[in-house]
Design a protein around this motif. Structure first.
Motif, PDB file in Angstrom:
ATOM      1  N   GLU A   6      31.159  25.834  31.181  1.00 53.44           N
ATOM      2  CA  GLU A   6      32.264  26.019  31.029  1.00 53.44           C
ATOM      3  C   GLU A   6      32.473  25.983  29.394  1.00 53.44           C
ATOM      4  N   SER A   7      33.258  26.741  28.510  1.00 55.37           N
ATOM      5  CA  SER A   7      33.270  26.548  27.178  1.00 55.37           C
ATOM      6  C   SER A   7      34.686  27.076  26.790  1.00 55.37           C
ATOM      7  N   GLY A   9      37.166  25.157  25.159  1.00 58.63           N
ATOM      8  CA  GLY A   9      38.084  24.115  24.772  1.00 58.63           C
ATOM      9  C   GLY A   9      38.195  23.824  23.568  1.00 58.63           C
ATOM     10  N   LEU A  20      39.362  30.146  27.698  1.00 59.54           N
ATOM     11  CA  LEU A  20      38.138  29.239  28.431  1.00 59.54           C
ATOM     12  C   LEU A  20      37.410  30.307  28.839  1.00 59.54           C
ATOM     13  N   CYS A  22      33.714  30.557  31.396  1.00 61.82           N
ATOM     14  CA  CYS A  22      32.722  30.226  32.553  1.00 61.82           C
ATOM     15  C   CYS A  22      31.760  31.113  32.870  1.00 61.82           C
ATOM     16  N   TRP A  36      39.880  28.070  38.578  1.00 60.14           N
ATOM     17  CA  TRP A  36      39.879  27.078  37.628  1.00 60.14           C
ATOM     18  C   TRP A  36      40.664  25.805  38.151  1.00 60.14           C
ATOM     19  N   ARG A  38      41.907  21.851  36.719  1.00 61.15           N
ATOM     20  CA  ARG A  38      41.734  20.719  35.611  1.00 61.15           C
ATOM     21  C   ARG A  38      42.144  19.236  35.953  1.00 61.15           C
ATOM     22  N   MET A  93      40.517  18.069  31.279  1.00 62.91           N
ATOM     23  CA  MET A  93      39.182  18.651  31.382  1.00 62.91           C
ATOM     24  C   MET A  93      39.352  19.930  32.205  1.00 62.91           C
ATOM     25  N   TYR A  94      38.709  20.765  31.880  1.00 61.08           N
ATOM     26  CA  TYR A  94      39.044  22.243  32.581  1.00 61.08           C
ATOM     27  C   TYR A  94      37.570  22.697  33.150  1.00 61.08           C
ATOM     28  N   TYR A  95      37.721  22.799  34.544  1.00 54.33           N
ATOM     29  CA  TYR A  95      36.546  23.243  35.420  1.00 54.33           C
ATOM     30  C   TYR A  95      36.609  24.586  35.854  1.00 54.33           C
ATOM     31  N   GLN A 117      29.926  20.728  33.582  1.00 52.71           N
ATOM     32  CA  GLN A 117      30.553  19.515  32.602  1.00 52.71           C
ATOM     33  C   GLN A 117      31.854  19.703  32.270  1.00 52.71           C
ATOM     34  N   THR A 119      35.316  21.896  30.191  1.00 52.30           N
ATOM     35  CA  THR A 119      35.481  21.728  28.805  1.00 52.30           C
ATOM     36  C   THR A 119      36.924  21.075  28.649  1.00 52.30           C
TER      37      THR A 119
END
Length: 125
Positions: A6-7, A9, A20, A22, A36, A38, A93-95, A117, A119
């Motif tokens: 993920e990226s 953020g 965001l 992923c 998604w 969080r 944190m978002y996944y 990990q 974002t």
């Protein structure tokens, strides 16, 4: 081995936007619904949005409906979440994860890959 990264953020002020991304590897991306999730500080991880494998059906929790847009680019094995009009309560944190389907709110117990990990999204008031 399935992996998601993920990226996108960051730290923004209320009312601003973030997008965001992923990127997934090790799975047949276009055969999976994606979601998604969080996790706010001190709270459990929750499903926010999902999209089915065809990309023609989506779901949003009420608190983000009309502000967030989920999309996917199967050619790039990438999932997106456009977040507009951000609020402090969106902080967390978002996944992303492959999911069993998209018939309602995605649940962390139904994901099909190890968590990435994440974002971090921080929205200041």
């Amino acid at each position: 081995q399935v992996q998601v990264v993920e990226s996108g953020g960051g730290l923004v002020q209320a009312g601003e936007s973030l997008k965001l991304s992923c990127t997934a590897s090790g799975l047949t991306f276009d055969e999976h619904a994606m979601g998604w999730f969080r996790q706010a500080p001190g709270k459990e991880r929750e499903g926010v949005s999902c999209i089915n494998w065809r990309g023609d059906s989506t779901y949003y929790i009420d608190s983000v409906k009309g502000r967030f847009t989920i999309s996917r680019d199967d050619a790039k094995n990438t999932l997106y979440l456009q977040m507009n009009s951000l609020k402090p309560e969106d902080t967390g944190m978002y996944y992303c994860a492959a999911h069993g389907g998209c018939w309602g709110r995605p649940h962390p117990s139904d994901v099909r890959n190890p968590w990435g990990q994440g974002t971090l999204v921080t929205v200041s008031s």
